[in-house]
Design a protein around this motif. Structure first.
Motif, mmCIF file in Angstrom:
data_model
loop_
_atom_site.group_PDB
_atom_site.id
_atom_site.type_symbol
_atom_site.label_atom_id
_atom_site.label_comp_id
_atom_site.label_asym_id
_atom_site.label_seq_id
_atom_site.Cartn_x
_atom_site.Cartn_y
_atom_site.Cartn_z
ATOM 1 N N MET A 158 0.854 -1.197 0.000
ATOM 2 C CA MET A 158 0.000 0.000 0.000
ATOM 3 C C MET A 158 0.883 1.238 0.000
ATOM 4 O O MET A 158 1.745 1.412 0.844
ATOM 5 N N ALA A 159 0.702 2.109 -0.954
ATOM 6 C CA ALA A 159 1.534 3.305 -1.064
ATOM 7 C C ALA A 159 1.241 4.276 0.054
ATOM 8 O O ALA A 159 0.176 4.262 0.667
ATOM 9 N N ASP A 160 2.213 5.176 0.282
ATOM 10 C CA ASP A 160 2.072 6.169 1.344
ATOM 11 C C ASP A 160 1.260 7.345 0.827
ATOM 12 O O ASP A 160 1.730 8.462 0.742
ATOM 13 N N GLN A 161 0.016 7.090 0.413
ATOM 14 C CA GLN A 161 -0.799 8.176 -0.114
ATOM 15 C C GLN A 161 -2.274 7.948 0.205
ATOM 16 O O GLN A 161 -3.154 8.371 -0.522
ATOM 17 N N TYR A 162 -2.556 7.258 1.309
ATOM 18 C CA TYR A 162 -3.941 6.977 1.650
ATOM 19 C C TYR A 162 -4.720 8.277 1.807
ATOM 20 O O TYR A 162 -4.258 9.229 2.414
ATOM 21 N N GLN A 163 -5.904 8.325 1.241
ATOM 22 C CA GLN A 163 -6.786 9.457 1.421
ATOM 23 C C GLN A 163 -8.220 8.967 1.308
ATOM 24 O O GLN A 163 -8.476 7.992 0.609
ATOM 25 N N PRO A 164 -9.164 9.609 2.001
ATOM 26 C CA PRO A 164 -10.557 9.195 1.852
ATOM 27 C C PRO A 164 -10.992 9.438 0.415
ATOM 28 O O PRO A 164 -10.971 10.573 -0.059
ATOM 29 N N PRO A 165 -11.346 8.401 -0.355
ATOM 30 C CA PRO A 165 -11.602 8.568 -1.782
ATOM 31 C C PRO A 165 -12.986 9.119 -2.073
ATOM 32 O O PRO A 165 -13.933 8.922 -1.316
ATOM 33 N N PHE A 166 -13.091 9.815 -3.216
ATOM 34 C CA PHE A 166 -14.401 10.111 -3.757
ATOM 35 C C PHE A 166 -14.941 8.810 -4.357
ATOM 36 O O PHE A 166 -14.189 7.922 -4.748
ATOM 37 N N ALA A 167 -16.228 8.713 -4.481
ATOM 38 C CA ALA A 167 -16.834 7.479 -4.973
ATOM 39 C C ALA A 167 -16.367 7.158 -6.393
ATOM 40 O O ALA A 167 -16.087 6.015 -6.729
ATOM 41 N N ASP A 168 -16.274 8.192 -7.234
ATOM 42 C CA ASP A 168 -15.832 7.997 -8.615
ATOM 43 C C ASP A 168 -15.450 9.353 -9.188
ATOM 44 O O ASP A 168 -15.587 10.391 -8.523
ATOM 45 N N ALA A 169 -14.960 9.360 -10.441
ATOM 46 C CA ALA A 169 -14.520 10.599 -11.077
ATOM 47 C C ALA A 169 -15.670 11.600 -11.208
ATOM 48 O O ALA A 169 -15.478 12.815 -11.059
ATOM 49 N N GLU A 170 -16.866 11.083 -11.472
ATOM 50 C CA GLU A 170 -18.011 11.981 -11.622
ATOM 51 C C GLU A 170 -18.335 12.699 -10.319
ATOM 52 O O GLU A 170 -18.588 13.908 -10.313
ATOM 53 N N SER A 171 -18.315 11.968 -9.202
ATOM 54 C CA SER A 171 -18.606 12.614 -7.922
ATOM 55 C C SER A 171 -17.493 13.580 -7.534
ATOM 56 O O SER A 171 -17.754 14.638 -6.947
ATOM 57 N N GLU A 172 -16.238 13.241 -7.878
ATOM 58 C CA GLU A 172 -15.131 14.159 -7.612
ATOM 59 C C GLU A 172 -15.347 15.472 -8.361
ATOM 60 O O GLU A 172 -15.203 16.557 -7.791
ATOM 61 N N ARG A 225 -2.497 3.383 7.313
ATOM 62 C CA ARG A 225 -1.568 2.445 7.930
ATOM 63 C C ARG A 225 -1.037 2.975 9.255
ATOM 64 O O ARG A 225 -0.633 4.132 9.366
ATOM 65 N N SER A 226 -0.992 2.107 10.238
ATOM 66 C CA SER A 226 -0.358 2.420 11.509
ATOM 67 C C SER A 226 1.145 2.192 11.386
ATOM 68 O O SER A 226 1.638 1.664 10.387
ATOM 69 N N VAL A 227 1.879 2.568 12.436
ATOM 70 C CA VAL A 227 3.318 2.315 12.464
ATOM 71 C C VAL A 227 3.591 0.820 12.317
ATOM 72 O O VAL A 227 4.458 0.399 11.539
ATOM 73 N N GLN A 228 2.853 0.000 13.045
ATOM 74 C CA GLN A 228 3.098 -1.441 13.012
ATOM 75 C C GLN A 228 2.781 -2.028 11.646
ATOM 76 O O GLN A 228 3.516 -2.877 11.126
ATOM 77 N N GLN A 229 1.701 -1.592 11.036
ATOM 78 C CA GLN A 229 1.356 -2.101 9.709
ATOM 79 C C GLN A 229 2.416 -1.721 8.678
ATOM 80 O O GLN A 229 2.775 -2.515 7.816
ATOM 81 N N ALA A 230 2.923 -0.489 8.782
ATOM 82 C CA ALA A 230 3.964 -0.049 7.849
ATOM 83 C C ALA A 230 5.249 -0.853 8.058
ATOM 84 O O ALA A 230 5.922 -1.235 7.097
ATOM 85 N N GLU A 231 5.581 -1.121 9.315
ATOM 86 C CA GLU A 231 6.774 -1.917 9.600
ATOM 87 C C GLU A 231 6.613 -3.357 9.112
ATOM 88 O O GLU A 231 7.555 -3.935 8.569
ATOM 89 N N ASP A 232 5.440 -3.923 9.294
ATOM 90 C CA ASP A 232 5.197 -5.290 8.824
ATOM 91 C C ASP A 232 5.382 -5.378 7.307
ATOM 92 O O ASP A 232 5.946 -6.344 6.793
ATOM 93 N N GLN A 233 4.901 -4.364 6.610
ATOM 94 C CA GLN A 233 5.049 -4.326 5.162
ATOM 95 C C GLN A 233 6.523 -4.239 4.778
ATOM 96 O O GLN A 233 6.987 -4.924 3.863
ATOM 97 N N MET A 234 7.278 -3.415 5.492
ATOM 98 C CA MET A 234 8.708 -3.263 5.223
ATOM 99 C C MET A 234 9.444 -4.585 5.435
ATOM 100 O O MET A 234 10.279 -4.987 4.628
ATOM 101 N N ILE A 235 9.126 -5.281 6.514
ATOM 102 C CA ILE A 235 9.802 -6.544 6.832
ATOM 103 C C ILE A 235 9.535 -7.585 5.742
ATOM 104 O O ILE A 235 10.415 -8.356 5.374
ATOM 105 N N ARG A 236 8.321 -7.587 5.201
ATOM 106 C CA ARG A 236 7.985 -8.547 4.143
ATOM 107 C C ARG A 236 8.783 -8.267 2.872
ATOM 108 O O ARG A 236 9.215 -9.180 2.183
ATOM 109 N N SER A 288 8.045 2.930 4.338
ATOM 110 C CA SER A 288 7.364 2.358 5.504
ATOM 111 C C SER A 288 7.166 3.328 6.659
ATOM 112 O O SER A 288 7.404 3.001 7.806
ATOM 113 N N HIS A 289 6.730 4.525 6.337
ATOM 114 C CA HIS A 289 6.208 5.431 7.354
ATOM 115 C C HIS A 289 4.702 5.210 7.442
ATOM 116 O O HIS A 289 4.066 4.851 6.442
ATOM 117 N N PRO A 290 4.104 5.405 8.592
ATOM 118 C CA PRO A 290 2.649 5.281 8.678
ATOM 119 C C PRO A 290 1.982 6.390 7.877
ATOM 120 O O PRO A 290 2.646 7.328 7.417
#
Length: 287
Positions: free
Chosen positions: A1-15, A239-250, A260-262
């Motif tokens: 999961m990239a470090d760019q999480y954001q609450p998404p719009f439903a689709d391009a039309e709603s955006e 992502r939390s700190v732990q989730q980001a670290e788990d991803q890094m370890i994998r 792997s920053h949260p």
């Protein structure tokens, strides 16, 4: 999961519909746009300027610039990608510098600094894991400052946020071929440094986060009472700190360590300040 999480719009039309309402001054739509942009822009600013306080200032300034220009958005890119373009232009021209950038810190100098004061054993204690994480997060932030701004932003967009070369080139207003060359230079420098230095990437390398804790605390780079990054608030659902670290370890690659920053959340005080400006009735929205 990239470090760019954001609450998404439903689709391009709603955006498109939400932005049109926001540009016309609809307060609820403006609030939705702010929620969508604030945390990703903060994470972009933090990777570029290093210090949370400076990232907070930059995020507020970028948000206001983006909101003022909403009426010029023509869906030529996703709203967030469009806002990244505004943010990148602001950050590349920012006069403020991190201490590492101001000092012109090189990868060789940074590597020498990490070797100096490295303990022979891991730090122990009730907060050992948190402090080792704080060292890792501050180290990777500082590492990015060894890159020039153009290479740094290319690396952040491509390797940390995982934008495609087409998207990143659009953000930077260069050709995809020129962007790929810039990104590859940054990748080569980062990989070379980490392969020679970082035990998370190469088990034979000398540096270990847990063995840097005592020196980092002694030199004031880590506050054991208030770890700035390891306990930084994150975006709800991100992502939390732990989730980001788990991803890094994998993954165990240089890119994974840098990524792997949260999913840090922009401090509410700053975004509240933006809302106050909007509510003042004196904020210019481009129609």
């Amino acid at each position: 999961m990239a470090d760019q999480y954001q609450p998404p719009f439903a689709d391009a039309e709603s955006e498109t519909a939400v932005v049109a309402r926001a540009a016309a001054g609809d307060e609820e739509a403006l609030e939705e746009v702010v929620r969508h942009l604030q945390d990703p822009l903060y994470r972009l600013a933090l990777r570029m300027v290093n210090r949370p306080a400076d990232a907070e200032d930059a995020t507020q300034e970028i948000l206001l610039k983006a909101l003022a220009a909403l009426g010029t958005w023509r869906a030529e890119a996703r709203l967030l990608t469009w806002a990244y373009r505004i943010g990148v232009n602001h950050l590349l021209n920012l006069r403020r510098q991190s201490p590492q950038e101001a000092a012109g810190l090189s990868f060789d100098e940074f590597r020498d600094g990490l070797a100096d004061g490295l303990a022979t054993a891991d730090h122990t204690g009730p907060e050992a894991s948190v402090l080792a994480t704080e060292v890792r997060l501050t180290c990777t932030q500082a590492m990015l400052q060894c890159l020039g701004r153009q290479e740094r932003v290319a690396f952040v967009l491509g390797e940390v946020f995982e934008l495609s070369s087409t998207e990143a080139a659009w953000v930077l207003d260069v050709t995809p071929a020129a962007y790929r060359k810039r990104l590859e230079r940054a990748r080569t420098r980062i990989r070379g440094f980490m392969d020679r230095t970082c035990g998370l990437v190469n088990p034979e390398a000398f540096c270990r986060c847990s063995r840097r804790v005592d020196t980092a605390v002694r030199r004031g780079r880590v506050d054991p009472r208030r770890p700035a990054l390891a306990r930084h608030p994150v975006t709800p659902g991100g992502r939390s700190v732990q989730q980001a670290e788990d991803q890094m370890i994998r993954l165990h690659t240089a890119a994974a360590v840098l990524r792997s920053h949260p999913d840090y959340a922009a401090p509410r005080a700053r975004t509240d300040a933006v809302r106050q400006v909007l509510e003042s009735g004196r904020f210019p929205l481009v129609e």
